[in-house]
Design a protein around this motif. Structure first.
Motif, PDB file in Angstrom:
ATOM      1  N   GLN A 172       0.818  -1.212   0.000  1.00 10.58           N
ATOM      2  CA  GLN A 172       0.000   0.000   0.000  1.00 10.58           C
ATOM      3  C   GLN A 172       0.853   1.265   0.000  1.00 10.58           C
ATOM      4  OE1 GLN A 172      -0.019  -2.280   2.436  1.00 10.58           O
ATOM      5  NE2 GLN A 172      -2.068  -3.217   2.624  1.00 10.58           N
ATOM      6  N   VAL A 173       2.129   1.143   0.390  1.00  8.80           N
ATOM      7  CA  VAL A 173       2.997   2.317   0.469  1.00  8.80           C
ATOM      8  C   VAL A 173       3.273   2.838  -0.940  1.00  8.80           C
ATOM      9  CG1 VAL A 173       5.262   3.196   1.131  1.00  8.80           C
ATOM     10  CG2 VAL A 173       4.062   1.593   2.627  1.00  8.80           C
ATOM     11  N   ASP A 174       2.815   4.048  -1.225  1.00 12.78           N
ATOM     12  CA  ASP A 174       3.051   4.606  -2.558  1.00 12.78           C
ATOM     13  C   ASP A 174       4.063   5.741  -2.547  1.00 12.78           C
ATOM     14  OD1 ASP A 174       1.592   6.578  -1.353  1.00 12.78           O
ATOM     15  OD2 ASP A 174      -0.048   6.605  -2.810  1.00 12.78           O
ATOM     16  N   ALA A 175       4.539   6.114  -1.359  1.00 10.85           N
ATOM     17  CA  ALA A 175       5.564   7.154  -1.273  1.00 10.85           C
ATOM     18  C   ALA A 175       6.406   6.941  -0.027  1.00 10.85           C
ATOM     19  CB  ALA A 175       4.931   8.539  -1.250  1.00 10.85           C
ATOM     20  N   VAL A 176       7.697   7.170  -0.165  1.00 14.12           N
ATOM     21  CA  VAL A 176       8.628   7.111   0.973  1.00 14.12           C
ATOM     22  C   VAL A 176       9.184   8.505   1.197  1.00 14.12           C
ATOM     23  CG1 VAL A 176      10.893   6.299   1.735  1.00 14.12           C
ATOM     24  CG2 VAL A 176       9.252   4.684   0.765  1.00 14.12           C
ATOM     25  N   VAL A 177       9.088   8.990   2.430  1.00  8.20           N
ATOM     26  CA  VAL A 177       9.662  10.276   2.821  1.00  8.20           C
ATOM     27  C   VAL A 177      10.919   9.983   3.629  1.00  8.20           C
ATOM     28  CG1 VAL A 177       9.306  12.439   4.064  1.00  8.20           C
ATOM     29  CG2 VAL A 177       7.384  11.343   2.879  1.00  8.20           C
ATOM     30  N   THR A 178      12.018  10.654   3.297  1.00 11.55           N
ATOM     31  CA  THR A 178      13.272  10.395   4.002  1.00 11.55           C
ATOM     32  C   THR A 178      14.080  11.671   4.153  1.00 11.55           C
ATOM     33  OG1 THR A 178      15.221   8.942   4.073  1.00 11.55           O
ATOM     34  CG2 THR A 178      14.615   9.861   1.928  1.00 11.55           C
ATOM     35  N   SER A 179      14.976  11.647   5.109  1.00 12.23           N
ATOM     36  CA  SER A 179      15.937  12.722   5.326  1.00 12.23           C
ATOM     37  C   SER A 179      17.091  12.129   6.109  1.00 12.23           C
ATOM     38  CB  SER A 179      15.298  13.896   6.072  1.00 12.23           C
ATOM     39  OG  SER A 179      16.159  15.024   6.067  1.00 12.23           O
ATOM     40  N   ALA A 180      18.171  12.883   6.223  1.00 15.22           N
ATOM     41  CA  ALA A 180      19.344  12.363   6.947  1.00 15.22           C
ATOM     42  C   ALA A 180      20.256  13.517   7.323  1.00 15.22           C
ATOM     43  CB  ALA A 180      20.101  11.358   6.085  1.00 15.22           C
TER      44      ALA A 180
END
Length: 713
Positions: free
Chosen positions: A559-567
């Motif tokens: 169901q995950v259609d987008a991944v949000v990331t930062s670092a």
């Protein structure tokens, strides 16, 4: 004084002078490390002195009675040390409740309990590898770590002397009569102490290389320093050793030794710093230097340093050194809260004066009466029982208080959450609107208080150590969500949990969070340069394993259609070229994104946020209403190269968004905007401020995410 006299004398002026030097070094170092960057070696001096004096007491008891009375030994130590220590802890608890910021009280009270139980050094060792504690405030009883080490030494050390006696009694060669047996006891004791010295020193060298943060505090890395003093005490009473020493070490030679010792201590103080791997092998310099002065034994020559060490002022300071050590650090930590700012010159003078006065008063009103006054007639059993009750009470007071403090924190956090959820026109990020006419840096105290900045209502972050994935879900249920997004990455990704959670709740989205401290979502190998091997390799592998598990989790969430990331941009990765690690980091991000399931349509990379001065929260606390300007950092210094942004710019699968327009004001990065605290430490955003960025973050996501289907995922 001859060396034979020194071996039998329990109170020596040179040792009192050494105590004075040691406590002065520690106090000045804690007040201003830049003045004496290696002043912490005063603690090592105390350890050597304690090892010498305590071993000497045990040797004299074995010589006169042929036995070691353990209850008597421990009772004498309890009378000497516990009354003043428990008084300082009690006063500290009262001061914490009275003037310490609410957010700091749980940590302070917890450490008071650890100090009362003389386990503070192990607590600090554990925290030294705790990512969330990397920039925590110093507690007013943090200095009790060395007292904890000493107390553990006092518990174990006489047992070594008992073992030496047991070995003597079991030896077939032992003769009848204490006088004949005593040299053999000393031989046994010397052998055992030498073994402790070797084993502990090796442990110290190895652990300082492998895990220097923890090595500083733990008892096994410090035991050899006591043992060096113990070896001196074992050597001096034996006639064979004494005869040779007195033949070789003339008064002039001993004077030279004493001066060499003082020079070695001075060299340690000015050449060591917080960056020096310590204790390790380099601790030999202050330890051996202290040992040289002890062995020199008050040489009587014209150019001996003895007149300096024996000065009345030095003797007085040495006499109250224990109390001065106890009192100085609570004053250094807590007085700035009472002053409403940094200590400054007046505050520093106040700390020094109050330390000396309180140390003198506690010496004559508490230490001496318990040691040689009304409790002199107490039995060993009664002494140990009374001190045990005192310790238990001091353990109970802070522990019981924690429940009340936690309730107060929840109440204050709810109040702040209510304010930022419904902000006034000029509060926080709303003050940055171009047509608002608001001053983004008003003269008012920030909310929440700096000590509460890390008390977020919701956190989802796996520990630095270990590879297990902590998976948190928010918003709509799987069967009703119209969109599912995943927030993945290190703590700089997790800092966006608060606004993303609110966005998910407002839009009927499902939010999955998987984050790990200091571990970005990448195929590159994160390099933990602040740790030594093998801890460094262990943490690298933990991060790689965690990344692999996160990929598996996402495979199981179609169901995950987008991944949000930062670092965090400054965190290095392993690279063939040390100067090009940023390129390796960018490539690692892009490779990891390409490994995501095809069901993930978009990767949203959030540009890393500014990094300000390391002691930012202390600056905000001390500067108060002017912190927005006086603690600000130029944007050109706070914003560095970001490999994640570089990866997003070159990746067909990723979209880059930035929230830094809400963190930069007139080319500066202020820690307070519109009366709201922006950061929780030097490089993580505060939950209250990110809460106010919900709407702009939602707008940024809407621009880069494809329109989602209205059908249930």
């Amino acid at each position: 004084m001859t060396m034979r006299q020194a071996a039998k004398q329990q109170t020596r002026r040179d040792i009192q002078g050494l105590r004075a030097i040691a406590v002065a070094l520690v106090v000045v170092y804690h007040l201003n490390p830049a003045t004496l960057p290696g002043g912490y070696v005063g603690v090592d001096m105390f350890f050597v002195i304690s090892g010498f004096l305590i071993t000497g007491q045990l040797v004299r008891e074995a010589e006169t009675s042929g036995r070691i009375d353990l209850p008597r030994f421990w009772a004498r130590r309890a009378k000497r040390l516990l009354p003043a220590a428990l008084l300082v802890l009690l006063v500290t608890v009262l001061a914490v409740w009275t003037i310490a910021p609410l957010g700091l009280r749980p940590a302070f009270l917890t450490q008071v309990a650890a100090s009362a139980g003389y386990a503070q050094n192990w607590v600090l060792a554990a925290q030294s590898v705790d990512y969330s504690a990397a920039e925590t405030w110093a507690s007013p009883v943090q200095h009790f770590w060395s007292l904890s080490v000493e107390e553990q030494f006092y518990i174990v050390w006489p047992l070594i002397a008992v073992v030496a006696l047991v070995l003597l009694r079991r030896s077939r060669r032992s003769d009848n009569g204490t006088g004949d047996r005593f040299p053999r006891f000393l031989q046994n004791l010397t052998m055992l102490v030498a073994l402790v010295t070797i084993a502990s020193f090796i442990t110290s060298v190895v652990l300082t290389t492998v895990d220097p943060q923890a090595a500083y505090f733990v008892t096994p890395t410090r035991a050899w320093e006591f043992a060096i003093g113990g070896l001196i005490a074992c050597a001096l009473p034996t006639s064979r050793v004494m005869t040779r020493l007195e033949r070789w070490l003339t008064p002039s030679a001993r004077s030279a030794m004493a001066w060499l010792g003082l020079i070695g201590i001075g060299a340690s103080v000015v050449t060591f710093s917080d960056a020096t791997p310590f204790p390790g092998w380099i601790a030999l310099l202050p330890v051996i230097s202290t040992a040289l002065i002890i062995v020199a034994a008050e040489p009587e020559t014209r150019w001996s340093p003895q007149p300096l060490l024996a000065r009345p002022t030095m003797q007085w300071l040495g006499d109250i050194s224990y109390g001065a050590y106890l009192w100085h650090f609570p004053l250094i930590v807590l007085l700035p809260f009472a002053f409403g700012g940094s200590l400054g010159v007046l505050g520093t003078l106040t700390v020094i004066t109050a330390t000396l006065v309180l140390a003198h008063l506690s010496k004559i009103a508490v230490e001496d009466p318990f040691r040689t006054g009304f409790s002199k007639a107490w039995s060993n059993k009664r002494t140990l029982a009374v001190t045990a009750v005192g310790v238990a009470a001091m353990l109970a007071v802070p522990i019981v208080s924690l429940g009340s403090v936690d309730r107060q924190i929840v109440t204050e956090r709810d109040r702040v959450a209510s304010i930022v959820a419904n902000p006034t026109e000029c509060l926080g990020a709303t003050s940055l609107n171009s047509d608002s006419g608001c001053d983004p840096a008003p003269l008012q105290l920030p909310i929440p208080e700096p000590a509460l900045a890390d008390q977020a209502p919701e956190r989802c972050l796996s520990d630095l150590e270990g590879a297990q994935v902590r998976k948190c879900t928010y918003g709509a249920e799987p069967g009703t969500a119209i969109r599912t997004i995943a927030l993945v990455g290190d703590s700089h990704a997790e800092q966006w949990l608060t606004p993303l959670k609110r966005i998910a709740e407002q839009n009927n989205w499902r939010l999955i969070v998987m984050a790990k401290a200091s571990c970005p979502f990448t195929s590159a190998e994160r390099d933990f340069v602040s740790f030594g091997e093998p801890k460094r390799a262990e943490l690298r592998q933990d991060c790689l394993d965690w990344n692999a598990e996160v990929l598996e989790e996402l495979e199981q969430e179609p169901q995950v259609d987008a991944v949000v990331t930062s670092a965090k941009a400054a965190n290095k990765v392993v690279s063939n070229s040390a100067s090009k690690w940023q390129e390796a980091a960018a490539e690692g991000y892009e490779r990891r994104w390409n490994e995501l399931p095809e069901t993930v349509g978009t990767v949203v990379a959030i540009e890393d946020t500014p990094e300000l001065q390391e002691d930012l929260m202390r600056c905000v606390t001390e500067e108060g209403e002017t912190a927005a300007t006086s603690c600000a950092e130029p944007a050109k210094d706070a914003l560095g190269d970001d490999p994640l942004s570089d990866a997003a710019a070159s990746s067909e699968r990723a979209e880059l968004i930035s929230m830094n327009d809400y963190l930069v004001v007139d080319d500066d990065c202020p820690p307070v905007i519109g009366g709201v605290l922006v950061y929780r430490d030097s490089h993580h955003l505060n939950w209250a401020y990110t809460e106010m960025l919900t709407e702009p973050l939602a707008d940024a996501l809407e621009e880069v995410l494809p329109e989602h289907s209205e059908t249930v995922a």
